[in-house]
Design an enzyme around this catalytic site. Structure first.
Site, PDB file in Angstrom:
ATOM      1  N   GLN A 140      67.888  11.384  30.443  1.00 59.42           N
ATOM      2  CA  GLN A 140      67.777  12.299  31.639  1.00 59.42           C
ATOM      3  C   GLN A 140      66.542  13.127  31.942  1.00 59.42           C
ATOM      4  O   GLN A 140      66.441  14.177  32.430  1.00 59.42           O
ATOM      5  CB  GLN A 140      69.154  13.274  31.393  1.00 59.42           C
ATOM      6  N   LYS A 172      77.504  18.413  25.798  1.00 63.44           N
ATOM      7  CA  LYS A 172      76.135  18.963  24.967  1.00 63.44           C
ATOM      8  C   LYS A 172      76.396  20.465  25.468  1.00 63.44           C
ATOM      9  O   LYS A 172      76.285  21.229  24.243  1.00 63.44           O
ATOM     10  CB  LYS A 172      74.949  18.536  25.229  1.00 63.44           C
ATOM     11  N   THR A 173      76.057  20.745  26.513  1.00 63.51           N
ATOM     12  CA  THR A 173      76.172  22.094  27.093  1.00 63.51           C
ATOM     13  C   THR A 173      77.616  22.870  26.673  1.00 63.51           C
ATOM     14  O   THR A 173      77.450  23.970  26.143  1.00 63.51           O
ATOM     15  CB  THR A 173      76.103  22.175  28.651  1.00 63.51           C
ATOM     16  N   ASP A 180      68.799  24.115  25.934  1.00 61.86           N
ATOM     17  CA  ASP A 180      69.514  23.043  26.613  1.00 61.86           C
ATOM     18  C   ASP A 180      68.345  22.148  27.347  1.00 61.86           C
ATOM     19  O   ASP A 180      67.263  22.627  27.828  1.00 61.86           O
ATOM     20  CB  ASP A 180      70.491  23.656  27.602  1.00 61.86           C
ATOM     21  N   GLU A 181      68.643  20.815  27.776  1.00 60.87           N
ATOM     22  CA  GLU A 181      67.843  20.107  28.417  1.00 60.87           C
ATOM     23  C   GLU A 181      66.619  20.112  27.826  1.00 60.87           C
ATOM     24  O   GLU A 181      65.570  20.048  28.450  1.00 60.87           O
ATOM     25  CB  GLU A 181      67.913  20.696  29.999  1.00 60.87           C
ATOM     26  N   ARG A 237      76.872  13.084  37.625  1.00 65.12           N
ATOM     27  CA  ARG A 237      77.295  14.154  37.946  1.00 65.12           C
ATOM     28  C   ARG A 237      78.938  14.023  38.384  1.00 65.12           C
ATOM     29  O   ARG A 237      79.598  14.997  38.508  1.00 65.12           O
ATOM     30  CB  ARG A 237      76.407  14.677  39.388  1.00 65.12           C
TER      31      ARG A 237
END
Ligand code: ATP
Ligand code: MG
Length: 644
Positions: A248, A32-33, A217-218, A579
């Site tokens: 998330q 995504k990022t 983002d997020e 992660r």
């Protein structure tokens, strides 16, 4: 089109959709990022001025990384000058806008930013005055929650119905007045005031012209006021791109609204929704375990996430006697990883609660391993706050909190009474000796101010450490004092990265970033060190090897309370596991020192949800002795009495 190479089909589709609303949803590590970074570069290549692009992310570290990636991609495209997009956190964007336009709504240009500590100090004093019986901590979180919903004191007071709410409204009124007297805004004010500012038709018109394209983002962790800010800036053009993953969302306790993501298409008609399904980050083993964890949640949308990466190594699980053993085990495992070639900066140790870091740090120190505690801690250290208070006091004489702090570090015989008298009536009200001491102190602040205006930020910090007398005092002290001094010097080294800016701006930026290091954020002193941080702080980051520690009932998942959502704990564990790129370690301790008392617990229920075949138990260090017959991980604790 260099910048679109290396993206998969869905990522390409998203990256080349530049105008109009776009929503990218995908699980962890699906790129995504990466996609939005490439999309910004694509937009620039399509002729959109880089300076018209606004990117908002969650932490300063994530913003820094994104800025670097965009810079690198742009320089690959063509070497000539492209300019740069603005990439910020919501809070740093807010600071920027308020410094520029805040006076329109009565925010003084040189406003100070109160961190949580400052807010607590103010509220404690207020509660003492009022004789109120509500804990300042509770008041602060009520105020914070209301502000995150876009409510100010007046709106809150108007709708307060219970005894409790009316009491909070009263304390809030005083708190507001105190902040105003200090020319200060707290964290939540930054967003609240920005929301207010953006409702000014003139300002919003200028900002919509400045920023034609907005990316967030997020997005799953945005709250009501952050949504409002994004929506207002995007305006009727709706060139808005949001990226997120419901699984998330880990900030509902700070009023993050899942609905922002769920109703994006409704808020922005005509949205193109792109879903990404391939995870590029983790091994199959790690992904299978993470999927098994998150699939247990009921409040989620079904989602496919696969990887073409190899099976990789098994997940290592280790049960230890207590937190000290756990820390020793982790330190030894880190040593092995380093020996086998994993770079230190590719290793992270995650914990659920901040208090867990102490034992870990001690083990790392004892084993002489390079590490960094990420998060607010560095800027929370008393000695760092001392240095910063000189800078803030030099820039803002109204900042009583800073004046008081600086005057006492090191002690120079200026008492509270003298300071109060000076504030009320200037130097004249003071006795002869008090006046002389105060004069010396104020002239020190003048000299610091002069340095701020003319010298390099790093030099100014060294100037403060020396001229204040702190260096002399600490250098002659014990080991702890010398460590304090070393931390101050570290702040000066940190100041070097602001040296390229005009002097005063550099210091202002440093103060801003120090103040904005909220606890989800990270302070990174660079390469060559293992990262220790909370799971919250690890959001969006990736490492080759991850240790998730404290896998115990009541710690991870945290104790169930009114404000603890069990599904959010699960999402948090999902974030922690995902992660890891190559290797995941899970550790738990049978007993742990928690806030001064030793508690005995059971391994986390989460461990039971992971297929045993993905796990390899490490017994070399551990105390666990699996009983015959195999079965669940919890088998060895069947007989709980034997533990106590
Ligand atoms: P999170 O949900 O954790 O924020 P994310 O969806 O933002 O994850 P990224 O951090 O963008 O994921 O990407 C994860 C990793 O996968 C990064 O190392 C990235 O470089 C890599 N990656 C993403 N897409 C691709 C691709 N198409 N080809 C190769 N590598 C990729
Ligand atoms: Mg990401």
């Amino acid at each position: 089109m260099e910048h679109l190479k290396g993206l998969n089909q869905a990522q390409k589709q998203a990256a080349s959709h530049v105008d109009g609303p776009l929503l990218i949803v995908a699980g962890a590590g699906a790129g995504k990022t990466k996609t939005i970074t490439h999309r910004m570069v694509h937009a620039v290549c399509q002729g959109i001025p880089a300076s018209s692009i606004l990117g908002v992310t969650f932490t300063n570290k994530a913003a820094g990384e994104m800025r670097e990636r965009v810079r690198a991609l742009l320089s690959q495209e063509r070497p000539d000058e492209w300019g740069e997009p603005t990439i910020a956190t919501f809070h740093s964007l807010a600071v920027r806008l308020l410094r520029e336009f805040g006076e329109r709504i009565g925010v003084p240009r040189g406003f100070a930013i109160w961190d949580r500590d400052d807010s607590m100090k103010s509220l404690k004093a207020i509660q003492k005055d009022l004789g109120g019986d509500i804990e300042p901590r509770k008041i602060l979180s009520a105020i914070s929650a209301a502000k995150s919903e876009g409510k100010d004191q007046k709106a809150y007071a108007a709708s307060a119905s219970s005894y409790m709410e009316r009491a909070i409204a009263r304390s809030w009124e005083k708190y507001e007045a105190d902040a105003r007297a200090h020319d200060a805004l707290d964290f939540d004010d930054l967003l609240l005031k920005t929301g207010e500012l953006l409702r000014d038709p003139d300002i919003i018109a200028r900002l919509q012209e400045r920023y034609s394209h907005v990316t967030i983002d997020e997005y799953q962790d945005t709250n009501a006021i952050q949504y409002e800010i994004a929506r207002l800036i995007a305006g009727p053009r709706m060139n808005i791109c949001a990226v997120g993953d419901l699984d998330q969302c880990i900030y509902t306790w700070r009023q993050a609204k899942l609905e922002n993501l769920l109703s994006f298409e409704k808020s922005f008609p005509g949205t193109l929704v792109v879903t990404l399904e391939q995870n590029y980050r983790s091994t199959q083993t790690i992904l299978a375990a993470a999927n098994a964890i998150i699939e247990k949640n009921t409040n989620r949308l079904p989602k496919r996430l696969y990887t073409e990466n190899g099976t990789g190594e098994a997940i290592t699980l280790a049960g230890l006697a207590d937190e000290l053993d756990e820390a020793r085990y982790i330190a030894s495992s880190v040593r092995e990883l380093l020996a086998s070639g994993t770079p230190a900066q590719e290793i992270a140790v995650l914990f659920r609660e901040n208090f867990q870091s102490r034992a870990l740090e001690e083990a790392f120190i004892r084993q002489n391993l390079p590490y960094r505690v990420l998060g607010v801690r560095f800027f929370e250290r008393a000695e760092i706050k001392d240095v910063l208070s000189y800078l803030r006091a030099a820039l803002n004489r109204k900042s009583t909190i800073d004046i008081v702090r600086a005057a006492g570090a090191p002690p120079r015989g200026i008492g509270k009474i003298s300071l109060d008298k000076w504030r009320e009536g200037g130097l004249d009200g003071l006795s002869g000796t008090a006046q002389a001491k105060m004069r010396t102190f104020l002239s020190l602040l003048d000299r610091i101010k002069a340095s701020i205006e003319t010298a390099l930020p790093s030099e100014t910090i060294r100037f403060v450490i020396g001229e204040s007398g702190m260096r002399m005092k600490l250098a002659g002290g014990d080991a702890e004092d010398r460590e304090r001094l070393a931390n101050m010097e570290e702040l000066a080294s940190l100041g070097v990265s602001y040296d390229a800016m005009p002097p005063r701006e550099g210091i202002e930026r440093l103060l801003e970033e120090a103040a904005l290091m909220s606890d989800q954020d990270s302070y990174d002193a660079g390469e060559g060190a293992v990262s220790l941080m909370t799971v919250h702080a690890a959001k969006g980051l990736e490492f080759e090897a991850i240790f998730v520690t404290g896998m115990e009932q009541g710690l991870f998942p945290a104790m169930r309370g009114d404000d603890r959502d069990p599904e959010e704990e699960r999402r948090l564990f999902y974030v922690a596991m995902t992660r890891a790129k190559k290797k995941l370690y899970l550790t738990y301790a049978r007993s742990r020192l928690k806030y001064g008392s030793r508690e005995y617990g059971l391994p986390s229920e989460f461990l039971d949800d992971i297929d045993r075949r993905l796990i390899e138990e490490d017994l070399a260090f551990g105390v666990s002795r699996p009983r015959g017959g195999g079965g669940g991980i919890l088998d060895m604790y069947e007989d709980e009495d034997t533990i106590r």
